[in-house]
Design a protein around this motif. Structure first.
Motif, PDB file in Angstrom:
ATOM      1  N   MET A 147       0.810  -1.222   0.000  1.00 10.41           N
ATOM      2  CA  MET A 147       0.000   0.000   0.000  1.00 10.41           C
ATOM      3  C   MET A 147       0.846   1.276   0.000  1.00 10.41           C
ATOM      4  O   MET A 147       0.342   2.343  -0.339  1.00 10.41           O
ATOM      5  N   ALA A 148       2.125   1.197   0.381  1.00  9.51           N
ATOM      6  CA  ALA A 148       2.970   2.392   0.474  1.00  9.51           C
ATOM      7  C   ALA A 148       3.102   3.131  -0.854  1.00  9.51           C
ATOM      8  O   ALA A 148       2.949   4.362  -0.887  1.00  9.51           O
ATOM      9  N   PRO A 149       3.388   2.455  -1.988  1.00 15.71           N
ATOM     10  CA  PRO A 149       3.483   3.204  -3.247  1.00 15.71           C
ATOM     11  C   PRO A 149       2.171   3.877  -3.645  1.00 15.71           C
ATOM     12  O   PRO A 149       2.169   5.004  -4.149  1.00 15.71           O
ATOM     13  N   ILE A 150       1.071   3.219  -3.382  1.00 14.04           N
ATOM     14  CA  ILE A 150      -0.232   3.802  -3.705  1.00 14.04           C
ATOM     15  C   ILE A 150      -0.467   5.044  -2.851  1.00 14.04           C
ATOM     16  O   ILE A 150      -0.935   6.077  -3.341  1.00 14.04           O
ATOM     17  N   SER A 151      -0.125   4.946  -1.580  1.00 16.93           N
ATOM     18  CA  SER A 151      -0.289   6.083  -0.677  1.00 16.93           C
ATOM     19  C   SER A 151       0.610   7.249  -1.090  1.00 16.93           C
ATOM     20  O   SER A 151       0.185   8.405  -1.073  1.00 16.93           O
ATOM     21  N   GLN A 152       1.848   6.951  -1.467  1.00 18.53           N
ATOM     22  CA  GLN A 152       2.766   8.014  -1.918  1.00 18.53           C
ATOM     23  C   GLN A 152       2.234   8.694  -3.177  1.00 18.53           C
ATOM     24  O   GLN A 152       2.314   9.917  -3.308  1.00 18.53           O
ATOM     25  N   LYS A 153       1.705   7.916  -4.105  1.00 16.36           N
ATOM     26  CA  LYS A 153       1.150   8.474  -5.341  1.00 16.36           C
ATOM     27  C   LYS A 153      -0.024   9.404  -5.022  1.00 16.36           C
ATOM     28  O   LYS A 153      -0.113  10.518  -5.551  1.00 16.36           O
ATOM     29  N   ASN A 154      -0.912   8.964  -4.142  1.00 16.23           N
ATOM     30  CA  ASN A 154      -2.047   9.801  -3.748  1.00 16.23           C
ATOM     31  C   ASN A 154      -1.593  11.051  -3.010  1.00 16.23           C
ATOM     32  O   ASN A 154      -2.152  12.135  -3.193  1.00 16.23           O
ATOM     33  N   PHE A 155      -0.561  10.918  -2.176  1.00 18.65           N
ATOM     34  CA  PHE A 155      -0.042  12.045  -1.425  1.00 18.65           C
ATOM     35  C   PHE A 155       0.551  13.095  -2.366  1.00 18.65           C
ATOM     36  O   PHE A 155       0.314  14.295  -2.202  1.00 18.65           O
ATOM     37  N   LYS A 156       1.300  12.655  -3.383  1.00 14.70           N
ATOM     38  CA  LYS A 156       1.892  13.601  -4.344  1.00 14.70           C
ATOM     39  C   LYS A 156       0.806  14.286  -5.165  1.00 14.70           C
ATOM     40  O   LYS A 156       0.889  15.480  -5.443  1.00 14.70           O
ATOM     41  N   ALA A 157      -0.205  13.538  -5.549  1.00  8.93           N
ATOM     42  CA  ALA A 157      -1.316  14.145  -6.299  1.00  8.93           C
ATOM     43  C   ALA A 157      -2.035  15.180  -5.443  1.00  8.93           C
ATOM     44  O   ALA A 157      -2.366  16.274  -5.923  1.00  8.93           O
ATOM     45  N   LEU A 158      -2.256  14.872  -4.179  1.00 11.29           N
ATOM     46  CA  LEU A 158      -2.903  15.820  -3.269  1.00 11.29           C
ATOM     47  C   LEU A 158      -2.041  17.058  -3.084  1.00 11.29           C
ATOM     48  O   LEU A 158      -2.553  18.186  -3.045  1.00 11.29           O
ATOM     49  N   GLN A 159      -0.739  16.873  -3.012  1.00 13.22           N
ATOM     50  CA  GLN A 159       0.171  18.010  -2.851  1.00 13.22           C
ATOM     51  C   GLN A 159       0.137  18.908  -4.091  1.00 13.22           C
ATOM     52  O   GLN A 159       0.098  20.129  -3.979  1.00 13.22           O
ATOM     53  N   ARG A 160       0.121  18.301  -5.288  1.00 18.14           N
ATOM     54  CA  ARG A 160       0.034  19.092  -6.522  1.00 18.14           C
ATOM     55  C   ARG A 160      -1.284  19.859  -6.587  1.00 18.14           C
ATOM     56  O   ARG A 160      -1.317  21.048  -6.929  1.00 18.14           O
ATOM     57  N   LEU A 161      -2.386  19.184  -6.258  1.00 10.48           N
ATOM     58  CA  LEU A 161      -3.687  19.856  -6.286  1.00 10.48           C
ATOM     59  C   LEU A 161      -3.748  20.987  -5.266  1.00 10.48           C
ATOM     60  O   LEU A 161      -4.297  22.060  -5.554  1.00 10.48           O
ATOM     61  N   SER A 162      -3.187  20.766  -4.113  1.00 10.44           N
ATOM     62  CA  SER A 162      -3.158  21.805  -3.089  1.00 10.44           C
ATOM     63  C   SER A 162      -2.354  23.000  -3.560  1.00 10.44           C
ATOM     64  O   SER A 162      -2.726  24.152  -3.344  1.00 10.44           O
ATOM     65  N   SER A 163      -1.244  22.737  -4.233  1.00  8.04           N
ATOM     66  CA  SER A 163      -0.401  23.808  -4.754  1.00  8.04           C
ATOM     67  C   SER A 163      -1.140  24.618  -5.813  1.00  8.04           C
ATOM     68  O   SER A 163      -1.128  25.851  -5.798  1.00  8.04           O
ATOM     69  N   ILE A 164      -1.792  23.916  -6.732  1.00  5.95           N
ATOM     70  CA  ILE A 164      -2.549  24.599  -7.795  1.00  5.95           C
ATOM     71  C   ILE A 164      -3.671  25.431  -7.186  1.00  5.95           C
ATOM     72  O   ILE A 164      -3.879  26.592  -7.552  1.00  5.95           O
TER      73      ILE A 164
END
Length: 175
Positions: free
Chosen positions: A148-165
């Motif tokens: 589950m760690a890679p899936i969680s990291q992928k979701n975390f990076k996507a959330l970080q990008r969306l938050s930045s935008i």
């Protein structure tokens, strides 16, 4: 203990046909144990929350000090949204980690040991079987965590990008 009190009260009411006055003592013990358990849970949560809050404030202060040390040139390497996400959301999530996850982790280590002690006392063969089976649980948890760690990291990076935008867009809006 509470389970025994509940059984004693129900047995007295249903099977033995005792009056409610005969069951005042076990019922009082039941209420007392429920009250003390609630009190202990409240204090545990209060202490865990206050420690998590202190750790969160220390980490936030250190991140701000680090941001001040690196200066504005380094800050331009990442968007304002990422920095705000780090300071507001990610550090805020650390409180739950320190106030809920870590204490529960230690409780989950302690409870099987506390269960094994009476099991060995009553039936040592069952204790041996449980002792052999006990290490399998963390092993399976590690396997699940690693998948589950890679899936969680992928979701975390996507959330970080969306938050930045989102933060960059809000920053450019006129009030």
């Amino acid at each position: 203990m509470r389970y025994l009190q509940e059984k004693e009260i129900l047995n007295g009411l249903i099977i033995l046909k005792q009056t409610k006055y005969d069951l005042l003592y076990p019922f009082g013990l039941l209420l007392l144990s429920v009250f003390f358990r609630a009190l202990l849970v409240f204090f545990k949560n209060y202490i865990n929350y206050s420690f998590g809050e202190k750790i969160k404030l220390i980490i936030r202060r250190k991140v701000i000090e680090k941001i001040e040390d690196v200066g504005p040139i380094y800050l331009k390497t990442k968007s304002t949204g990422i920095w705000s996400s780090i300071l507001l959301e990610q550090i805020e999530e650390l409180q739950d980690y320190y106030s809920k996850y870590l204490p529960q982790k230690y409780i989950m280590i302690l409870i099987p040991i506390l269960i094994l002690i009476p099991v060995y006392f009553f039936n040592y063969i069952a204790g041996i079987i449980l002792t052999i089976a006990l290490p399998l649980l963390p092993l399976f948890m590690v396997l699940i965590g690693k998948t589950m760690a890679p899936i969680s990291q992928k979701n975390f990076k996507a959330l970080q990008r969306l938050s930045s935008i989102f933060f960059d867009r809000i920053k450019n809006l006129k009030t």
